[in-house]
Motif scaffolding. Structure first.
Motif, mmCIF file in Angstrom:
data_model
loop_
_atom_site.group_PDB
_atom_site.id
_atom_site.type_symbol
_atom_site.label_atom_id
_atom_site.label_comp_id
_atom_site.label_asym_id
_atom_site.label_seq_id
_atom_site.Cartn_x
_atom_site.Cartn_y
_atom_site.Cartn_z
ATOM 1 N N PRO A 148 37.797 1.667 48.140
ATOM 2 C CA PRO A 148 37.979 3.370 48.376
ATOM 3 C C PRO A 148 38.792 4.007 47.232
ATOM 4 O O PRO A 148 38.240 4.880 47.108
ATOM 5 C CB PRO A 148 38.809 3.406 49.726
ATOM 6 C CG PRO A 148 38.442 2.110 50.491
ATOM 7 C CD PRO A 148 38.273 1.055 49.367
ATOM 8 N N GLU A 149 39.899 3.335 46.589
ATOM 9 C CA GLU A 149 40.453 3.864 45.928
ATOM 10 C C GLU A 149 39.781 4.021 44.421
ATOM 11 O O GLU A 149 40.139 4.985 43.779
ATOM 12 C CB GLU A 149 42.024 2.985 45.367
ATOM 13 C CG GLU A 149 41.492 1.633 45.390
ATOM 14 C CD GLU A 149 41.616 0.546 46.444
ATOM 15 O OE1 GLU A 149 41.907 -0.518 46.325
ATOM 16 O OE2 GLU A 149 41.454 1.141 47.549
ATOM 17 N N THR A 150 38.693 3.141 44.233
ATOM 18 C CA THR A 150 38.046 3.187 43.232
ATOM 19 C C THR A 150 37.023 4.260 43.363
ATOM 20 O O THR A 150 36.742 5.183 42.516
ATOM 21 C CB THR A 150 37.275 1.951 42.555
ATOM 22 O OG1 THR A 150 38.227 0.831 42.591
ATOM 23 C CG2 THR A 150 36.475 2.038 41.429
ATOM 24 N N LEU A 151 36.303 4.504 44.467
ATOM 25 C CA LEU A 151 35.317 5.505 44.968
ATOM 26 C C LEU A 151 36.086 6.928 44.771
ATOM 27 O O LEU A 151 35.206 7.735 44.217
ATOM 28 C CB LEU A 151 34.818 5.270 46.143
ATOM 29 C CG LEU A 151 33.984 4.035 46.246
ATOM 30 C CD1 LEU A 151 33.537 3.673 47.704
ATOM 31 C CD2 LEU A 151 32.656 4.173 45.604
ATOM 32 N N GLN A 152 37.264 6.924 44.945
ATOM 33 C CA GLN A 152 38.194 8.192 44.821
ATOM 34 C C GLN A 152 38.674 8.455 43.487
ATOM 35 O O GLN A 152 39.071 9.571 43.064
ATOM 36 C CB GLN A 152 39.010 8.340 45.875
ATOM 37 C CG GLN A 152 38.708 8.245 47.325
ATOM 38 C CD GLN A 152 39.815 7.854 48.407
ATOM 39 O OE1 GLN A 152 41.070 7.768 48.000
ATOM 40 N NE2 GLN A 152 39.196 7.374 49.466
ATOM 41 N N ASN A 153 38.469 7.617 42.614
ATOM 42 C CA ASN A 153 39.140 7.797 41.075
ATOM 43 C C ASN A 153 37.883 7.878 40.018
ATOM 44 O O ASN A 153 37.299 6.731 39.933
ATOM 45 C CB ASN A 153 40.003 6.664 40.929
ATOM 46 C CG ASN A 153 40.846 6.826 39.528
ATOM 47 O OD1 ASN A 153 40.238 7.101 38.410
ATOM 48 N ND2 ASN A 153 42.001 6.590 39.521
ATOM 49 N N VAL A 154 37.659 9.042 39.570
ATOM 50 C CA VAL A 154 36.352 9.124 38.645
ATOM 51 C C VAL A 154 36.500 8.372 37.429
ATOM 52 O O VAL A 154 35.418 7.647 37.112
ATOM 53 C CB VAL A 154 36.293 10.738 38.446
ATOM 54 C CG1 VAL A 154 35.093 10.761 37.435
ATOM 55 C CG2 VAL A 154 36.053 11.417 39.611
ATOM 56 N N ASN A 155 37.736 8.310 36.905
ATOM 57 C CA ASN A 155 37.773 7.545 35.644
ATOM 58 C C ASN A 155 37.622 5.946 36.081
ATOM 59 O O ASN A 155 36.915 5.330 35.122
ATOM 60 C CB ASN A 155 39.085 7.837 35.054
ATOM 61 C CG ASN A 155 39.163 9.338 34.326
ATOM 62 O OD1 ASN A 155 38.159 9.686 34.106
ATOM 63 N ND2 ASN A 155 40.239 9.983 34.220
#
Length: 435
Positions: A317-324
């Motif tokens: 989830p934290e990756t999916l929410q972080n564009v970069n």
């Protein structure tokens, strides 16, 4: 069921069979468009049914990698019309078997003995037949055995079959530039599936490694009665998973089988980093005590750490929410390339974000209900959207690590089996088996 006395093994014979099948399909289209002139409201249902029948009839005579393609496609319930899914599903464990004389001859060629000389009892009629080989019931020293015999000429035809499919696939998926590593990955796996000594070793290894998993059983294998093209194992009493799904009405029992299946795959992927990469109903039985019996370990996929880590990081989830961070993982997984245009970067970033946001929903929850039709519908809608996306067809489809092929296939297959079971799963239950 009609039995087969020979299998086309030369490239010319196999091409001829595919050409004949293509002519039949072309005829079906001509008939359909002729009837549509008279009846503008005519649907494609009958066309799909006739095409599915003709294509499957051609592939089942070729067997081997050609029939394996049908088997793989039968699991893609959201990508194909239902008539194709139903017809191709027969390739999972029910195709025309070799005739008794050809079985006897093939066994002698492989083992230098006739089956009746090696076993106390041997049934010349197969119990079930699939893409690479067929299974016979036998007895030795009071033991009930399953003897899997590989079809003749299958291994030798793989390269030529892949060569026939390659130009079609390149056009269909717009694989610009080098795509050899994808086809080599598939060819290598298909070749491994014809190495029965390798399969026997993999089967024994998995049986030992997965022994702690509750409600999971494996047959014992017998090297002394096996060879490069023959595998002998314990006869396991049970029904195929598809039959179980069609007949078992107790949801609690279905949940138990589903949980065992989930734990089995998650343990392999996260603990062993090597897993059974052929999840279809024909490779699983369920016994009277609702134990899941795993069979057929010819197709195993090893995941290198360099792929495993970013593959599961990108779906967090934290990756999916972080564009970069999401963008960086796309490069790491070779989905994005340094040579991509800004348009390609934007398009594939959005596409994979949408895909992963839906596809990873089960693993982001403590419990997941695979009877939830809304999740299945979301996947179906995405499949339909991408299949009709004209922009996608123009984009270079040659992207992503070769490891995606069998890892994604396994997750799609696993989800499909759990949809059929309508199972409610405790997602992290498998962690109790991790070391």
């Amino acid at each position: 069921m009609k039995k087969i006395d020979s299998i086309p093994t030369s490239k010319m014979d196999r091409v001829a069979k595919l050409v004949t099948t293509g002519v039949k399909v072309g005829g079906n289209y001509l008939k359909y468009y002729g009837e549509k002139v008279v009846n503008p409201g005519l649907t494609k249902d009958k066309l799909h049914e006739e095409n599915a029948t003709d294509i499957y009839d051609g592939l089942k005579e070729l067997k081997g990698s050609a029939l394996k393609v049908a088997q793989m496609l039968s699991m893609e319930k959201n990508l194909l019309p239902q008539s194709y899914v139903e017809k191709f599903s027969l390739s999972q464990f029910s195709v025309p078997p070799l005739s008794a004389p050809l079985v006897r001859k093939t066994f002698k060629n492989y083992f230098n003995e006739y089956p009746e000389d090696l076993f106390d009892e041997f049934s010349p009629n197969s119990i079930n037949a699939a893409s690479i080989g067929q299974v016979h019931k036998a007895k030795k020293g009071g033991k009930n055995l399953a003897v899997k015999i590989q079809y003749p000429g299958i291994r030798e035809s793989i390269s030529s079959d892949i060569a026939m499919v390659k130009p079609i696939a390149i056009r269909m998926f717009n694989l610009q530039g080098t795509s050899d590593e994808y086809f080599q990955e598939v060819e290598n796996k298909l070749t491994e599936e014809t190495d029965y000594k390798l399969e026997l070793a993999q089967s024994e290894s998995i049986r030992i490694d997965c022994e702690p998993i509750e409600k999971l059983l494996f047959p014992k294998y017998y090297p002394q009665w096996s060879s490069d093209n023959i595998i002998t194992m314990d006869w396991m009493e049970g029904i195929h998973l598809s039959e179980y799904c069609a007949t078992e009405t107790n949801q609690k029992k279905r949940n138990i089988v589903g949980q065992t299946l989930w734990n089995f795959y998650m343990f392999q992927i996260h603990q062993l980093k090597k897993f059974h990469a052929d999840p279809h109903p024909g490779n699983f039985l369920v016994d009277a005590e609702d134990n899941l019996i795993a069979i057929d370990f010819g197709c195993m996929k090893e995941i290198p750490e360099s792929f495993y880590t970013p593959y599961f990081e990108i779906s967090a989830p934290e990756t999916l929410q972080n564009v970069n961070l999401f963008n960086a993982k796309l490069y790491e997984l070779e989905i994005l390339k340094e040579s991509d245009t800004p348009q390609e970067i934007a398009y594939f970033t959005n596409l994979f974000h949408e895909l992963l946001s839906v596809f990873t929903k089960p693993i982001h929850q403590a419990n997941f209900d695979f009877s939830d039709q809304s999740f299945s519908n979301e996947i179906a809608q995405l499949s339909e959207k991408f299949s009709n996306d004209k922009t996608l067809r123009k984009m270079n489809g040659n992207r992503g690590s070769k490891h995606f092929i069998y890892v994604n296939r396994t997750f799609f297959g696993l989800y499909s089996l759990l949809f059929d079971l309508k199972a409610k799963i405790s997602i992290n239950d498998f962690q109790k088996y991790l070391k």
